[in-house]
Enzyme design. Structure first.
Site, PDB file in Angstrom:
ATOM      1  N   HIS A  24       3.757  20.070  16.983  1.00 29.43           N
ATOM      2  CA  HIS A  24       4.628  21.186  17.363  1.00 29.43           C
ATOM      3  C   HIS A  24       4.977  21.211  18.858  1.00 29.43           C
ATOM      4  CE1 HIS A  24       1.041  23.498  18.449  1.00 29.43           C
ATOM      5  NE2 HIS A  24       0.697  23.733  17.220  1.00 29.43           N
ATOM      6  N   HIS A  66      -9.903  29.081  10.228  1.00 29.22           N
ATOM      7  CA  HIS A  66      -8.624  29.239  10.953  1.00 29.22           C
ATOM      8  C   HIS A  66      -7.479  29.053   9.968  1.00 29.22           C
ATOM      9  CE1 HIS A  66      -5.522  28.838  13.899  1.00 29.22           C
ATOM     10  NE2 HIS A  66      -5.693  27.576  14.238  1.00 29.22           N
ATOM     11  N   GLU A  91      -4.234  28.380  10.560  1.00 32.09           N
ATOM     12  CA  GLU A  91      -3.110  27.496  10.880  1.00 32.09           C
ATOM     13  C   GLU A  91      -3.073  26.330   9.881  1.00 32.09           C
ATOM     14  OE1 GLU A  91      -2.805  26.341  15.002  1.00 32.09           O
ATOM     15  OE2 GLU A  91      -0.648  25.989  14.802  1.00 32.09           O
ATOM     16  N   ASP A 150      -2.595  23.195   9.752  1.00 30.73           N
ATOM     17  CA  ASP A 150      -3.273  21.897   9.855  1.00 30.73           C
ATOM     18  C   ASP A 150      -4.686  21.973   9.282  1.00 30.73           C
ATOM     19  OD1 ASP A 150      -3.649  23.571  12.082  1.00 30.73           O
ATOM     20  OD2 ASP A 150      -4.123  21.913  13.423  1.00 30.73           O
ATOM     21  N   HIS A 187      -7.674  30.258  18.674  1.00 30.39           N
ATOM     22  CA  HIS A 187      -6.476  30.652  19.384  1.00 30.39           C
ATOM     23  C   HIS A 187      -5.503  31.437  18.513  1.00 30.39           C
ATOM     24  CE1 HIS A 187      -3.550  27.445  17.827  1.00 30.39           C
ATOM     25  NE2 HIS A 187      -4.678  27.244  17.184  1.00 30.39           N
ATOM     26  N   ASP A 229     -10.584  25.000  16.177  1.00 31.64           N
ATOM     27  CA  ASP A 229      -9.794  24.226  17.140  1.00 31.64           C
ATOM     28  C   ASP A 229     -10.475  24.092  18.508  1.00 31.64           C
ATOM     29  OD1 ASP A 229      -7.537  23.352  15.714  1.00 31.64           O
ATOM     30  OD2 ASP A 229      -6.532  25.278  15.928  1.00 31.64           O
ATOM     31  N   TYR A 260      -5.780  19.313  25.483  1.00 31.07           N
ATOM     32  CA  TYR A 260      -5.822  20.295  24.402  1.00 31.07           C
ATOM     33  C   TYR A 260      -5.987  21.706  24.983  1.00 31.07           C
ATOM     34  CZ  TYR A 260      -6.542  22.108  19.758  1.00 31.07           C
ATOM     35  OH  TYR A 260      -6.380  22.797  18.585  1.00 31.07           O
ATOM     36  N   HIS A 301     -10.536  18.852  15.291  1.00 29.68           N
ATOM     37  CA  HIS A 301      -9.716  17.695  15.678  1.00 29.68           C
ATOM     38  C   HIS A 301     -10.557  16.759  16.545  1.00 29.68           C
ATOM     39  CE1 HIS A 301      -5.922  19.618  14.452  1.00 29.68           C
ATOM     40  NE2 HIS A 301      -6.302  20.698  15.109  1.00 29.68           N
TER      41      HIS A 301
HETATM   42 FE   LIG Z   1      -4.764  26.033  15.488  1.00 31.37          FE
HETATM   43 FE   LIG Z   2      -5.745  22.718  14.711  1.00 32.15          FE
END
Ligand SMILES: [Fe+2]
Ligand SMILES: [Fe+2]
Ligand SMILES: [Fe+2]
Lengths: 53, 394
Positions: free
Chosen positions: B24, B78, B80, B82, B145, B164, B191, B224
């Protein structure tokens, strides 16, 4: 009535809408919200809010 | 990727996304991984999933360890996509009625991603879940986040599943920090600069809270990149440093240019900074990705931004960068603007206004030079560099 912005996430408290999910009725002034109220989006405390400019 | 046993009965069943280069709008030259963790105890838990396209790979990985139907509980740290994109496929295989744990904000946010009526369990900070021999504790980390973000801590093994936080975009078959022959820190820093910088003040608070809780952290497993087992304290200390944003003797000169005039100004400003003993790099906005520039901005004490005036306004890449940087809310920066122009020259003022809105300490009204800089013009640029450099060094 003034709107207040959460400085952490950007959520805007609009007195006309209130925050019914947390028991804050529409029409409640920001000043009249209980001190232990939290931002409904990010959990920031009331003191993390600023008057919308 | 084959599952990796990271501790007895605990596996990383995640996947590598080798070929992704744009996350993104953040450039990730080494790809990334979506880590997912399987804890096999009397009960079996899966912590986080992967991007939707990789859900079948995740299920294959799980199947190498255990029949997915044997998973008793799925945990979403989380929302999000991903990390949640694979949920639909996973819940289908694990069993649609199995408990799905997430934070209270996760309840709201997952509900706006998935229409299935899953058996959600919203947990508050400090709540625990016993798997038999092992116990999981949930720790809300709102806005780190996303509003829904949380950590899951496994007491007995001293493992923090940190979502994350502490991650790096890195795809590789080496799953641990101590297996790499490269330095992963610059990727962790990138990051932080591009995802977490704006929440620095919350990170300071969170790290204090974690210190107070006296957690025994022997391994940090982000969603990640590599897992931190050699010295988890190293990445925690780095987060402390980065979140305080204490400026170092470093400056970034960010600019774009049409006919090399603004470029000459950038180089002269950099030379002045160098004279004052400041580490500096001029960064051309069409040669450097905005996310790499942000990584440099993270610990720089000054950000000096240059734009030619194009059609009475900013050069588009400069607008792009200012918008991006503004959102990430860097703190404690000195700022200044410069640029060449033909006849109107609005850009410098526009940059200065933007930097003011970001609460930068503006050292100068900015330098405008009409058309091509002459020697005295470049000396003015050098002098500005030196002035900012001395303020930084002082
Ligand atoms: Fe995230
Ligand atoms: Fe992530
Ligand atoms: Fe908020």
């Amino acid at each position: 009535m003034d709107r207040y912005v959460c400085t952490v996430c950007g959520y805007v408290y609009d007195p006309a809408v209130g925050d019914p999910d947390s028991g804050v009725k529409p029409g409640t002034k920001f000043e009249d919200i209980p001190d232990d109220w939290e931002c409904p989006i990010c959990g920031a405390s009331k003191s993390d809010f600023e008057k919308e400019s | 990727m084959q599952p990796v046993e990271i501790a007895k009965g605990i596996y990383d069943v995640g996947v590598n996304d080798w070929n992704i280069r744009d996350f993104h709008g953040y450039s990730i030259p080494l790809g990334t991984s979506y880590n997912s963790f399987l804890v096999v105890d009397e009960k079996v838990a899966l912590i986080d999933t992967v991007k939707k396209e990789f859900a079948d790979q995740l299920i294959d990985n799980i199947s190498r360890i255990i029949d997915p139907k044997k998973i008793d509980v799925v945990i979403s740290n989380h929302t999000e996509m991903d990390h949640s994109g694979g949920l639909a496929r996973v819940m289908h295989r694990v069993g649609e009625s199995k408990p799905l744990y997430c934070s209270k904000m996760g309840l709201k946010n997952l509900g706006m991603h998935f229409r299935q009526k899953w058996n959600y369990h919203g947990v508050a900070s400090g709540e625990t879940l016993s798997l038999g021999q092992k116990t999981l504790t949930f720790l809300e980390t709102r806005m780190l986040h996303w509003p829904d973000s949380m950590f899951t801590y496994l007491q007995e093994d001293g493992i923090l599943f940190s979502s994350d936080a502490f991650g790096q975009h890195y795809a590789g078959l080496e799953k641990f920090d101590d297996m790499l022959d490269m330095d992963i820190m610059p990727h962790a820093k990138k990051y932080f600069a591009n995802i977490l910088l704006l929440y620095s003040h919350l990170i300071v608070k969170l790290l204090e809270q974690v210190t107070e809780m006296n957690l025994d952290i022997r391994m940090i497993c982000p969603d990640h990149g590599v897992l931190w087992r050699k010295d988890p304290g190293r990445i925690i200390d780095a987060y402390k440093t980065w979140s305080l944003q204490e400026p170092v003797r470093k400056a970034v000169v960010v600019y774009d240019t049409m006919w090399h005039s603004t470029e000459q100004m950038a180089d002269a400003i950099a030379a002045g900074l160098k004279d004052a003993g400041i580490a500096v790099r001029p960064m051309h906005l069409r040669k450097w990705h905005r996310s790499d520039i942000m990584t440099e901005v993270l610990d720089a004490g000054a950000v000096i931004v240059g734009s030619p005036t194009m059609n009475n306004g900013l050069f588009p890449t400069v607008s792009d960068f200012l918008t991006y940087m503004k959102g990430l809310k860097p703190k404690n920066k000195i700022g200044a603007a410069f640029g060449s122009y033909g006849w109107s020259g609005e850009a410098v003022k526009m940059i200065t206004q933007e930097l003011e809105a970001m609460k930068f300490n503006i050292m100068d009204a900015g330098i405008r030079i009409q058309y091509v800089p002459d020697a005295p013009g470049l000396e003015t640029c050098e002098a500005l560099g030196k002035q900012i450099g001395m303020a930084l060094a002082g």
